[in-house]
Scaffold this motif. Sequence first.
Motif, PDB file in Angstrom:
ATOM      1  N   PRO A  85       0.854  -1.239   0.079  1.00 52.49           N
ATOM      2  CA  PRO A  85       0.053   0.003   0.022  1.00 52.49           C
ATOM      3  C   PRO A  85       0.898   1.155   0.033  1.00 52.49           C
ATOM      4  O   PRO A  85       1.791   1.354   0.441  1.00 52.49           O
ATOM      5  N   GLU A  86       0.334   2.210  -0.630  1.00 54.23           N
ATOM      6  CA  GLU A  86       1.123   3.463  -0.765  1.00 54.23           C
ATOM      7  C   GLU A  86       1.287   4.190   0.666  1.00 54.23           C
ATOM      8  O   GLU A  86       0.323   4.104   1.478  1.00 54.23           O
ATOM      9  N   VAL A  87       2.473   4.642   0.841  1.00 57.74           N
ATOM     10  CA  VAL A  87       2.915   5.173   2.272  1.00 57.74           C
ATOM     11  C   VAL A  87       1.921   6.735   2.198  1.00 57.74           C
ATOM     12  O   VAL A  87       2.475   7.443   1.232  1.00 57.74           O
ATOM     13  N   LYS A  88       1.174   6.971   3.414  1.00 59.63           N
ATOM     14  CA  LYS A  88       0.563   8.095   3.238  1.00 59.63           C
ATOM     15  C   LYS A  88       1.628   9.277   4.044  1.00 59.63           C
ATOM     16  O   LYS A  88       2.093   9.127   5.061  1.00 59.63           O
ATOM     17  N   THR A  89       1.568  10.396   3.419  1.00 61.57           N
ATOM     18  CA  THR A  89       2.502  11.497   4.036  1.00 61.57           C
ATOM     19  C   THR A  89       1.670  12.561   4.532  1.00 61.57           C
ATOM     20  O   THR A  89       0.645  13.085   3.985  1.00 61.57           O
ATOM     21  N   GLU A  90       2.387  13.368   5.437  1.00 60.13           N
ATOM     22  CA  GLU A  90       1.724  14.664   5.732  1.00 60.13           C
ATOM     23  C   GLU A  90       2.845  15.831   5.372  1.00 60.13           C
ATOM     24  O   GLU A  90       4.084  15.558   5.337  1.00 60.13           O
ATOM     25  N   ASP A  93       5.804  15.943   7.621  1.00 62.67           N
ATOM     26  CA  ASP A  93       6.992  15.057   7.619  1.00 62.67           C
ATOM     27  C   ASP A  93       8.116  15.392   7.432  1.00 62.67           C
ATOM     28  O   ASP A  93       9.215  15.010   7.788  1.00 62.67           O
TER      29      ASP A  93
END
Length: 451
Positions: A85-90, A93
């Motif tokens: 799954p795609e890594v969620k970024t903020e 970060d």
Amino acid sequence: MKKLISLVLIFAVYLGLISPIVLPTRAQVSRGKTASPNMNETMQNGLRFRLSEGAEGAEKRTTTPPTAGEALSENQTVNLLKRLPEVKTEAEDQKDFAKRQGSLPAPKTGKIVNAKFPAGEQRPIPNQNSSDTLEVIRFSPAGEVGLAPDLNVTFSQPMVAVSSQEETAQNIPVQLTPQPEGNWRWLGTKTLMFDALKRFPMATKFVARISAGTKSATGQILQKELSWTFTTPPPKVEMMIPQNQTTRRDALIFVSFDQKINPEAVLKTISVTSAGKQISIRLATEVEISKDESISYYVKNVQPKRWLALRAINSDGSTDNALPADSNITVTVEKGTPSAEGPLTTLKAQSFSFKTFGAMRFVKSFCDYDENKKLCSPEGSWQMQFSNPIDLKIFDKSLVKVEPNVENLDVVPSGNTIVIQGYKKGRTAYKVTVDGALRDVFGQTLGQTAA
């Protein structure tokens, strides 16, 4: 017969010696196969293992080498990673590397000036300005206070030089009347404190005064005289024994206060009445107090010189049945009760009441501790109330009968009440009777059956 017994014993010993050889265990026969069922047979996936008895030659078994693997190609690796799954970024970060701004500069060396301390010559007071006035910023306590441990006064200007407490204590601009035992001391140069040895006495009105013309250490002058008062309260009743209880007709009466009192003086302001009639009283003696377990307990647990114990007396001075039977007794600490600490007296009466015992009788019954409840629930309890406390030392549960029988019946006396518990049937009428032999703490019996 002896020969037969000897042959049997010899055969038993022989059989015991050869049985380990002749009868091999099931584990030995199965050669490492366990007899217990496989606990993992129901598992479709996951790790499986087999636990068995050790066998000879296990150390010579050949181990299976690991399978030779081949590295994945770059395309295979990329395709494999795409399955994750795609890594969620903020937005927070990504941050800049945190580093300190830099070292502080090295301290610079200063010029060393050698001087005598304290200075030998007398120097003038700095920043002296006689045109500024001296004021009192705050003071405490003031008005009516429950307790006064100390007194504090803060001025707007320094009042004393920085010196020892012995020297500054000679400059006390506050006059306190009356002044209890204690010491004046300065907290810094502007705040003066009177530290009472224990606390300020109760039942006392204090007056603090600072005269006009009081001068500060820098020359400023207080233009107007300042005075204020504070008052500590008169005696207040803290504990009253007995209160809301049923007692003997010769019971001792115990009263404690929040401050020291003179028992003889306070006794003159106490009245004991019943049905509007005055009852004669006197102070209880030390012997009488020591014989009363309840009163002697309270005497040991209150502060000394803050209590008194009294009792009613007959016209001839005797104490037997001095209180009327089966009557409400009211004890009143009248207005004007004095203190042993100060001159102020109480401004209102303080009273409490109790009841003397009468004949032991049944009063009422109810259930679930609710006197207004008409129907009892099968899970609830029943209560039967009597006029006097029950003697728990000689109480017998057999004095209480319930018809029809209640499963797991439990009868518990408490004070002047009997509590009945157990498993009752619904929609059933029960009858509870208490035998007339029920005895109270005063030695009286019920006399007749109560139901």
